[in-house]
Design an enzyme around this catalytic site. Sequence first.
Site, PDB file in Angstrom:
ATOM      1  N   ALA A  66       0.867  -1.174   0.000  1.00 15.14           N
ATOM      2  CA  ALA A  66       0.000   0.000   0.000  1.00 15.14           C
ATOM      3  C   ALA A  66       0.903   1.223   0.000  1.00 15.14           C
ATOM      4  O   ALA A  66       2.064   1.149   0.426  1.00 15.14           O
ATOM      5  CB  ALA A  66      -0.882  -0.018   1.236  1.00 15.14           C
ATOM      6  N   GLY A 111       0.474  -4.934   0.789  1.00 12.98           N
ATOM      7  CA  GLY A 111      -0.699  -4.970  -0.087  1.00 12.98           C
ATOM      8  C   GLY A 111      -0.417  -5.645  -1.421  1.00 12.98           C
ATOM      9  O   GLY A 111      -1.347  -6.141  -2.067  1.00 12.98           O
ATOM     10  N   GLU A 114      -0.870  -9.230  -0.728  1.00 15.15           N
ATOM     11  CA  GLU A 114      -2.309  -9.433  -0.522  1.00 15.15           C
ATOM     12  C   GLU A 114      -3.059  -9.442  -1.866  1.00 15.15           C
ATOM     13  O   GLU A 114      -3.985 -10.228  -2.069  1.00 15.15           O
ATOM     14  CB  GLU A 114      -2.864  -8.347   0.405  1.00 15.15           C
ATOM     15  CG  GLU A 114      -2.335  -8.497   1.839  1.00 15.15           C
ATOM     16  CD  GLU A 114      -2.694  -7.311   2.719  1.00 15.15           C
ATOM     17  OE1 GLU A 114      -2.196  -6.192   2.434  1.00 15.15           O
ATOM     18  OE2 GLU A 114      -3.457  -7.488   3.675  1.00 15.15           O
ATOM     19  N   GLU A 134       4.168  -5.157   7.485  1.00 19.81           N
ATOM     20  CA  GLU A 134       3.377  -4.126   8.166  1.00 19.81           C
ATOM     21  C   GLU A 134       3.787  -3.900   9.615  1.00 19.81           C
ATOM     22  O   GLU A 134       3.693  -2.777  10.124  1.00 19.81           O
ATOM     23  CB  GLU A 134       1.882  -4.469   8.100  1.00 19.81           C
ATOM     24  CG  GLU A 134       1.255  -4.277   6.729  1.00 19.81           C
ATOM     25  CD  GLU A 134       1.410  -5.476   5.800  1.00 19.81           C
ATOM     26  OE1 GLU A 134       2.155  -6.418   6.149  1.00 19.81           O
ATOM     27  OE2 GLU A 134       0.786  -5.476   4.738  1.00 19.81           O
TER      28      GLU A 134
HETATM   29  N1  COA Z   1       4.606   3.101  -0.528  1.00 22.71           N
HETATM   30  C1  COA Z   1       5.007   4.258  -1.065  1.00 22.71           C
HETATM   31  N2  COA Z   1       6.168   4.404  -1.737  1.00 22.71           N
HETATM   32  C2  COA Z   1       6.927   3.304  -1.889  1.00 22.71           C
HETATM   33  C3  COA Z   1       6.570   2.048  -1.364  1.00 22.71           C
HETATM   34  C4  COA Z   1       5.335   1.969  -0.655  1.00 22.71           C
HETATM   35  N3  COA Z   1       4.886   0.830  -0.157  1.00 22.71           N
HETATM   36  N4  COA Z   1       7.533   1.164  -1.656  1.00 22.71           N
HETATM   37  C5  COA Z   1       8.470   1.822  -2.357  1.00 22.71           C
HETATM   38  N5  COA Z   1       8.111   3.128  -2.503  1.00 22.71           N
HETATM   39  C6  COA Z   1       8.838   4.199  -3.191  1.00 22.71           C
HETATM   40  C7  COA Z   1      10.038   4.687  -2.387  1.00 22.71           C
HETATM   41  O1  COA Z   1       9.628   5.619  -1.398  1.00 22.71           O
HETATM   42  C8  COA Z   1      10.869   5.300  -3.470  1.00 22.71           C
HETATM   43  O2  COA Z   1      10.295   6.551  -3.820  1.00 22.71           O
HETATM   44  P1  COA Z   1      11.260   7.861  -4.024  1.00 22.71           P
HETATM   45  O3  COA Z   1      12.180   7.469  -5.166  1.00 22.71           O
HETATM   46  O4  COA Z   1      10.314   8.949  -4.375  1.00 22.71           O
HETATM   47  O5  COA Z   1      11.998   8.047  -2.736  1.00 22.71           O
HETATM   48  C9  COA Z   1      10.638   4.361  -4.645  1.00 22.71           C
HETATM   49  O6  COA Z   1       9.407   3.687  -4.390  1.00 22.71           O
HETATM   50  C10 COA Z   1      11.727   3.326  -4.833  1.00 22.71           C
HETATM   51  O7  COA Z   1      11.871   2.607  -3.616  1.00 22.71           O
HETATM   52  P2  COA Z   1      13.261   2.441  -2.838  1.00 22.71           P
HETATM   53  O8  COA Z   1      12.945   2.214  -1.379  1.00 22.71           O
HETATM   54  O9  COA Z   1      14.183   3.561  -3.175  1.00 22.71           O
HETATM   55  O10 COA Z   1      13.808   1.091  -3.487  1.00 22.71           O
HETATM   56  P3  COA Z   1      14.817   0.054  -2.831  1.00 22.71           P
HETATM   57  O11 COA Z   1      15.218  -0.883  -3.923  1.00 22.71           O
HETATM   58  O12 COA Z   1      15.886   0.748  -2.053  1.00 22.71           O
HETATM   59  O13 COA Z   1      13.935  -0.770  -1.752  1.00 22.71           O
HETATM   60  C11 COA Z   1      11.965  -1.941  -0.965  1.00 22.71           C
HETATM   61  C12 COA Z   1      12.867  -1.576  -2.186  1.00 22.71           C
HETATM   62  C13 COA Z   1      10.749  -2.669  -1.541  1.00 22.71           C
HETATM   63  C14 COA Z   1      12.729  -2.880  -0.035  1.00 22.71           C
HETATM   64  C15 COA Z   1      11.556  -0.655  -0.229  1.00 22.71           C
HETATM   65  O14 COA Z   1      11.048   0.272  -1.169  1.00 22.71           O
HETATM   66  C16 COA Z   1      10.506  -0.870   0.832  1.00 22.71           C
HETATM   67  O15 COA Z   1      10.812  -1.380   1.904  1.00 22.71           O
HETATM   68  N6  COA Z   1       9.238  -0.475   0.542  1.00 22.71           N
HETATM   69  C17 COA Z   1       8.156  -0.556   1.490  1.00 22.71           C
HETATM   70  C18 COA Z   1       7.658  -1.957   1.637  1.00 22.71           C
HETATM   71  C19 COA Z   1       6.548  -2.020   2.644  1.00 22.71           C
HETATM   72  O16 COA Z   1       6.731  -1.790   3.839  1.00 22.71           O
HETATM   73  N7  COA Z   1       5.344  -2.369   2.153  1.00 22.71           N
HETATM   74  C20 COA Z   1       4.210  -2.557   3.004  1.00 22.71           C
HETATM   75  C21 COA Z   1       3.401  -1.345   3.099  1.00 22.71           C
HETATM   76  S1  COA Z   1       1.989  -1.615   4.122  1.00 22.71           S
END
Ligand code: COA
Length: 257
Positions: A66, A111, A114, A134
């Site tokens: 999400a 999400g 999910e 989460e």
């Molecule tokens: N919501 C909003 N933005 C998200 C996102 C999410 N769930 N997941 C990734 N993004 C965005 C990042 O903020 C970043 O945006 P920016 O370039 O404007 O800063 C972009 O997507 C790229 O992500 P980044 O974190 O730089 O990539 P990465 O390869 O370093 O890491 C992940 C990848 C997936 C490990 C990391 O993005 C992450 O942990 N995301 C969240 C996962 C999460 O907790 N999901 C559950 C949500 S309930």
Amino acid sequence: MNFHNVLYSTANGIATVTVNRPDKLNALNMATIDEIGKAMDAAMADPAVGGVILTGAGPKAFVAGADISEFLSYTVEQAVALSKQGHDVFTAIERAPKPVVAAINGFALGGGLELAMGCHLRIAASNAKFGQPEVNLGLIPGYGGTQRLVRLIGRSKATELLMTADMIGAEDALRLGLVNEVVPQEELMASCQAMLAKIMNKSPNAIAEIIRCVNANYEGNGMQTEIERFAACFGTDDFKEGVTAFLEKRKAAFTRS
Ligand code: COA
């Protein structure tokens, strides 16, 4: 089909719905979830479509969760609506009468996992990563994750993944039964298309009934539903064609209507 966050295309009887926010790793904001629902409605309403592939744009992510950037603005009351929207759309996918395959091309987190679990089948690229992170955010899954993960992989491992927020790779996901198949990334879409083509060769009515009966297993009325839907098949053109073709030693020619 004119969407902002989702691409929709059809070819060879298959609709492909692609979550298209690659710079945000296809994170699901409310507008995107709404569009996924509308794209699925379009696929179900189109008699030329026999199955759906759901995937994410770019090589890195299916859906990374999400959209966390929306979260802080929500009150408790608004969070009910947020969760309900995801539940409604993902449950509609699960109940869709045409087969829906998730093509998991990278991160399927929160999400995103999910959403994949709402689909009937899941094929993962070998670089795919899965998790419910989460609890790192002081949250729990809100789009069915606490329920569908338990159903798919069992209570012990699901509880572990939900509590630890550990990410697992594609081979572990296959071993746990979370995905049906793992393939090299460049073969992902072709593998999903081949899976759907095989299913779309069968009776569309019988496939819809399989989906309904499998879902009924989780709604406490599975056996009775099977009795009723098995019997209902006897009144269909697909049944007459399927059985007649077998007796005439020819391939059945089912029609979608
Ligand atoms: N919501 C909003 N933005 C998200 C996102 C999410 N769930 N997941 C990734 N993004 C965005 C990042 O903020 C970043 O945006 P920016 O370039 O404007 O800063 C972009 O997507 C790229 O992500 P980044 O974190 O730089 O990539 P990465 O390869 O370093 O890491 C992940 C990848 C997936 C490990 C990391 O993005 C992450 O942990 N995301 C969240 C996962 C999460 O907790 N999901 C559950 C949500 S309930």
